[in-house]
Write a protein that holds these residues in place. Structure first.
Motif, PDB file in Angstrom:
ATOM      1  N   ILE A  38      -1.627  -8.647   8.646  1.00  0.00           N
ATOM      2  CA  ILE A  38      -1.672  -8.571   7.647  1.00  0.00           C
ATOM      3  C   ILE A  38      -0.653  -8.855   6.882  1.00  0.00           C
ATOM      4  O   ILE A  38      -0.200  -7.300   6.395  1.00  0.00           O
ATOM      5  CB  ILE A  38      -2.865  -7.916   6.886  1.00  0.00           C
ATOM      6  N   ASP A  39       0.240  -9.757   6.855  1.00  0.00           N
ATOM      7  CA  ASP A  39       1.414 -10.237   6.224  1.00  0.00           C
ATOM      8  C   ASP A  39       0.922 -10.391   4.291  1.00  0.00           C
ATOM      9  O   ASP A  39       0.041 -11.167   4.278  1.00  0.00           O
ATOM     10  CB  ASP A  39       1.584 -10.781   6.478  1.00  0.00           C
ATOM     11  N   LEU A  40       1.152  -9.569   3.532  1.00  0.00           N
ATOM     12  CA  LEU A  40       1.267  -9.881   1.970  1.00  0.00           C
ATOM     13  C   LEU A  40       2.804 -10.244   1.463  1.00  0.00           C
ATOM     14  O   LEU A  40       3.968  -9.153   1.339  1.00  0.00           O
ATOM     15  CB  LEU A  40       0.755  -8.655   1.547  1.00  0.00           C
ATOM     16  N   THR A  41       2.954 -11.907   0.885  1.00  0.00           N
ATOM     17  CA  THR A  41       4.240 -11.653   0.419  1.00  0.00           C
ATOM     18  C   THR A  41       3.693 -12.646  -1.231  1.00  0.00           C
ATOM     19  O   THR A  41       3.092 -13.194  -1.368  1.00  0.00           O
ATOM     20  CB  THR A  41       4.582 -12.746   0.725  1.00  0.00           C
ATOM     21  N   PHE A  45       4.035  -0.839   7.252  1.00  0.00           N
ATOM     22  CA  PHE A  45       3.698  -1.944   8.625  1.00  0.00           C
ATOM     23  C   PHE A  45       3.898  -0.381  10.104  1.00  0.00           C
ATOM     24  O   PHE A  45       4.953  -0.525  10.774  1.00  0.00           O
ATOM     25  CB  PHE A  45       5.051  -2.403   8.902  1.00  0.00           C
ATOM     26  N   ALA A  46       3.239   0.726   9.505  1.00  0.00           N
ATOM     27  CA  ALA A  46       3.498   1.531  10.755  1.00  0.00           C
ATOM     28  C   ALA A  46       2.144   1.017  11.604  1.00  0.00           C
ATOM     29  O   ALA A  46       1.695  -0.111  11.940  1.00  0.00           O
ATOM     30  CB  ALA A  46       2.565   3.008   9.917  1.00  0.00           C
ATOM     31  N   PRO A  47       3.162   1.767  12.641  1.00  0.00           N
ATOM     32  CA  PRO A  47       2.904   1.192  14.183  1.00  0.00           C
ATOM     33  C   PRO A  47       0.984   1.725  14.775  1.00  0.00           C
ATOM     34  O   PRO A  47       0.552   1.721  13.497  1.00  0.00           O
ATOM     35  CB  PRO A  47       3.678   1.907  15.349  1.00  0.00           C
ATOM     36  N   GLU A  48       0.883   1.256  15.267  1.00  0.00           N
ATOM     37  CA  GLU A  48      -0.616   1.526  15.301  1.00  0.00           C
ATOM     38  C   GLU A  48      -0.787   2.707  15.787  1.00  0.00           C
ATOM     39  O   GLU A  48      -0.747   3.627  16.147  1.00  0.00           O
ATOM     40  CB  GLU A  48      -1.784   0.773  16.238  1.00  0.00           C
ATOM     41  N   SER A  49      -2.421   3.629  15.292  1.00  0.00           N
ATOM     42  CA  SER A  49      -2.745   4.588  15.659  1.00  0.00           C
ATOM     43  C   SER A  49      -2.421   5.162  17.001  1.00  0.00           C
ATOM     44  O   SER A  49      -2.697   4.090  17.917  1.00  0.00           O
ATOM     45  CB  SER A  49      -3.697   5.497  15.349  1.00  0.00           C
ATOM     46  N   VAL A  88       8.129  -5.892  -2.921  1.00  0.00           N
ATOM     47  CA  VAL A  88       8.439  -6.316  -1.798  1.00  0.00           C
ATOM     48  C   VAL A  88       7.329  -6.270  -0.577  1.00  0.00           C
ATOM     49  O   VAL A  88       6.679  -5.921  -0.759  1.00  0.00           O
ATOM     50  CB  VAL A  88       9.196  -4.887  -1.541  1.00  0.00           C
ATOM     51  N   PRO A  89       7.141  -7.548   0.353  1.00  0.00           N
ATOM     52  CA  PRO A  89       6.559  -7.540   1.226  1.00  0.00           C
ATOM     53  C   PRO A  89       6.138  -6.405   1.578  1.00  0.00           C
ATOM     54  O   PRO A  89       6.972  -5.794   2.352  1.00  0.00           O
ATOM     55  CB  PRO A  89       7.266  -8.956   2.501  1.00  0.00           C
ATOM     56  N   ARG A  90       4.435  -6.832   2.417  1.00  0.00           N
ATOM     57  CA  ARG A  90       3.929  -5.829   3.289  1.00  0.00           C
ATOM     58  C   ARG A  90       3.309  -6.254   4.312  1.00  0.00           C
ATOM     59  O   ARG A  90       3.606  -7.640   4.821  1.00  0.00           O
ATOM     60  CB  ARG A  90       3.259  -5.082   2.270  1.00  0.00           C
ATOM     61  N   CYS A  91       3.321  -5.339   5.553  1.00  0.00           N
ATOM     62  CA  CYS A  91       3.020  -5.995   6.739  1.00  0.00           C
ATOM     63  C   CYS A  91       1.823  -4.744   7.482  1.00  0.00           C
ATOM     64  O   CYS A  91       2.762  -3.754   7.330  1.00  0.00           O
ATOM     65  CB  CYS A  91       3.821  -6.121   7.687  1.00  0.00           C
TER      66      CYS A  91
END
Length: 598
Positions: free
Chosen positions: A250-253, A121-125, A268-271
């Motif tokens: 985009i959230d993945l669980t 869930f890194a910030p935008e470039s 572990v959920p991702r974003c």
């Protein structure tokens, strides 16, 4: 697979539950009227002031126009009125959109930035052009203004639907569920709660703050799927992956059903910051590059808006051109593919705007399947972005070779998160969650000359200022390892002993909870990887009731010492804390406050 029959509400008084899904590009409201002895129903708000399509649209734009004084002049569905852009230009209003992205985690040190990249869930470039906040406004203030709007929309809808008397009887004690992306945590939750206070939805008291509950968009989407009876292919014990493709994230669980009909996270959920807004950002950059140094450069905003509202949603094939009307029919420039005031976009160019988001989802799904503790056989695509035919079909092509079934609800995709947030509050089927990081405390430990690690740090030994004992700083005591399955009711304890010459100095205690973001499985010393440790929050507690022992230091000076446990609950959607201590052999408990600093 569907939810078990919902239980009757057991409260002793009628109450109103409101769920606000404040999305990057669109927002929604759902609610439930809780009557004692009755089974609650989930209802979406489907009418908004100034909304053109009355009776079925559950989403409104997350857009605000401010005037030069910082006052709201148009908001939500009002921003779609004919001529609003011209009014804004004439009156000097500032359009505020995608403001939710300003609340995202912003890691500062380079090592922490790398951690956020690993957590997906890194910030935008730096090349991404998130619109700035309006002058003089903080993100909390903008959120508060939008919450006021949602509250008024809910009030008007519920009053019209159920009567003014019902609303008047319930508005003083409304419970709220607020949604947020998977990658957000305590700091973002705290600022959203502060926005609710600023908006006067709740009072700034302990009881007022307790009326706000949080849920991730991924977990809300699971509840939406279950409450709508969506079937999951595969055998018992197989997992399901919810991909909530929204405007910003985009959230993945990933979940698995347990024999007791509850669900547990199995990865572990991702974003990821690759939602629909980023497709628009790439289109905007394309228009800027194409039209720079031409007489059409000033039309980039118009092109971007029309692409965002129309072209992006209808794009289905990369072998067909798309036309965007943006200027007078007399305008023409064949070299720029402009005829009759229309810019012709090649389908292959539009496809490139989508490609990073599609690739991100396919890779993220692949990673989740690899990391999950159970086989994943079904992927559900929900969220407004998943309504894109191009996105859905290309994600399906990339994922189905992995042996999974990709499904997308046929209807009500837009209200998945807000409806699911109400279901989360009412049904709460997730019984355990995966820890995102390794959490622990920085400690001072008594020097042990027989311990090789202590001997290696012998030159760092310090004398305790109160007890006079030799001590080592920078020990890391793990409370919760990363990737651990944590039940909602599981308590994590850490014992503390603290000393002072003055008993009054022990009347309160504050300890900093830290997270480790490196690769070691059992990090014990902060000085080995100092850049991999960062503060998560501070737990503060009143310890004046803890009985103190009276001791003598090595120099014969009297000092006081108290012992107690800090109890942390990581298995909820929001970190909670308590303290525990013994009084005449009986455990007593007291409240503790979790504080997040900017």
């Amino acid at each position: 697979m569907a939810l078990p029959a919902r239980r009757k509400y057991v409260g002793d008084a009628r109450r109103l539950l409101l769920a606000f899904d404040i999305g990057t590009t669109f927002s929604g409201i759902s609610y439930s009227i809780l009557d004692p002895g009755s089974v609650p129903e989930i209802r979406p708000v489907t009418r908004f002031p100034c909304q053109q399509h009355v009776g079925g649209d559950s989403k409104v734009p997350t857009v605000i126009y401010y005037d030069s004084n910082g006052d709201v002049r148009a908001i939500g569905a009002e921003t779609l009125k004919e001529g609003i852009a011209e009014d804004a230009e004439e009156n000097g209003w500032t359009q505020t959109r995608w403001f939710k992205l300003h609340l995202r985690p912003k890691p500062r040190p380079a090592s922490i930035f790398s951690m956020f990249q690993r957590l997906n869930f890194a910030p935008e470039s730096e090349s991404d052009s998130i619109p700035p906040l309006p002058p003089g406004k903080t993100v909390v203030q903008v959120f508060a203004d939008y919450m006021v709007y949602l509250f008024e929309c809910a009030k008007e809808y519920i009053t019209e639907t159920h009567g003014a008397r019902l609303w008047t009887s319930l508005e003083g004690d409304i419970m709220y569920v607020l949604t947020h992306p998977n990658g957000w945590g305590g700091p973002q939750q705290e600022r959203m709660r502060q926005a609710a206070i600023t908006a006067r939805l709740i009072p700034d008291t302990d009881s007022g703050r307790a009326r706000v509950t949080f849920v991730t968009e991924g977990e809300a989407s699971l509840h939406f799927c279950l409450s709508n009876g969506l079937e999951i292919e595969g055998s018992d014990g197989d997992g399901v992956l919810i991909v909530d493709a929204g405007g910003g994230t985009i959230d993945l669980t990933a979940y698995r059903k347990l024999p007791d009909h509850s669900f547990e996270e199995i990865a572990v959920p991702r974003c990821h910051f690759q939602g629909a807004a980023y497709v628009t950002m790439r289109a905007e950059q394309f228009f800027k590059n194409l039209l720079s140094d031409t007489r059409f450069a000033q039309d980039v905003d118009t092109l971007t808006t029309r692409f965002d509202r129309n072209t992006k949603h209808v794009f289905r094939r990369d072998d067909e051109p798309h036309h965007i009307q943006f200027a007078s029919h007399r305008e023409r420039d064949v070299a720029l593919s402009i005829r009759g005031g229309r810019l012709t976009l090649m389908g292959t160019d539009v496809a490139t705007f989508f490609e990073p988001s599609i690739a991100c989802i396919v890779q993220a799904v692949t990673d989740q399947i690899s990391a999950a503790h159970a086989p994943i056989k079904t992927v559900f695509l929900v969220g407004g972005f998943s309504a894109s035919h191009w996105l859905c079909e290309n994600v399906r092509k990339g994922i189905e070779p992995l042996g999974v079934v990709v499904s997308r609800p046929d209807t009500h995709v837009n209200k998945a998160v807000s409806n699911g947030a109400v279901s989360f509050y009412l049904d709460g089927v997730v019984s355990s969650r995966m820890s995102r990081l390794t959490y622990g405390l920085k400690c001072r430990t008594t020097y042990d000359s027989t311990d090789p690690e202590h001997c290696r740090r012998g030159h760092l030994v310090q004398v305790h200022p109160v007890s006079g004992k030799p001590m080592l700083e920078n020990s890391f005591s793990i409370i919760l390892p990363k990737n651990t399955r944590v039940k909602k009711t599981t308590e994590f304890r850490e014992s503390f002993g603290t000393s002072a010459f003055d008993r009054a100095s022990l009347n309160d205690h504050a300890t900093t909870v830290r997270c480790y973001t490196g690769q070691a499985e059992n990090p014990c010393w902060i000085d080995e990887e100092p850049d991999m440790f960062s503060a998560v929050c501070i737990v503060k507690a009143d310890t004046s009731s803890v009985k103190a022992s009276v001791n003598k230091s090595t120099t014969g000076v009297t000092y006081y010492r108290i012992r107690f446990d800090v109890i942390l609950l990581f298995g909820l959607t929001e970190l909670k804390a308590q303290i525990a201590y013994l009084e005449d052999g009986v455990e007593k408990r007291g409240p503790a406050t979790v504080v997040y600093e900017e």
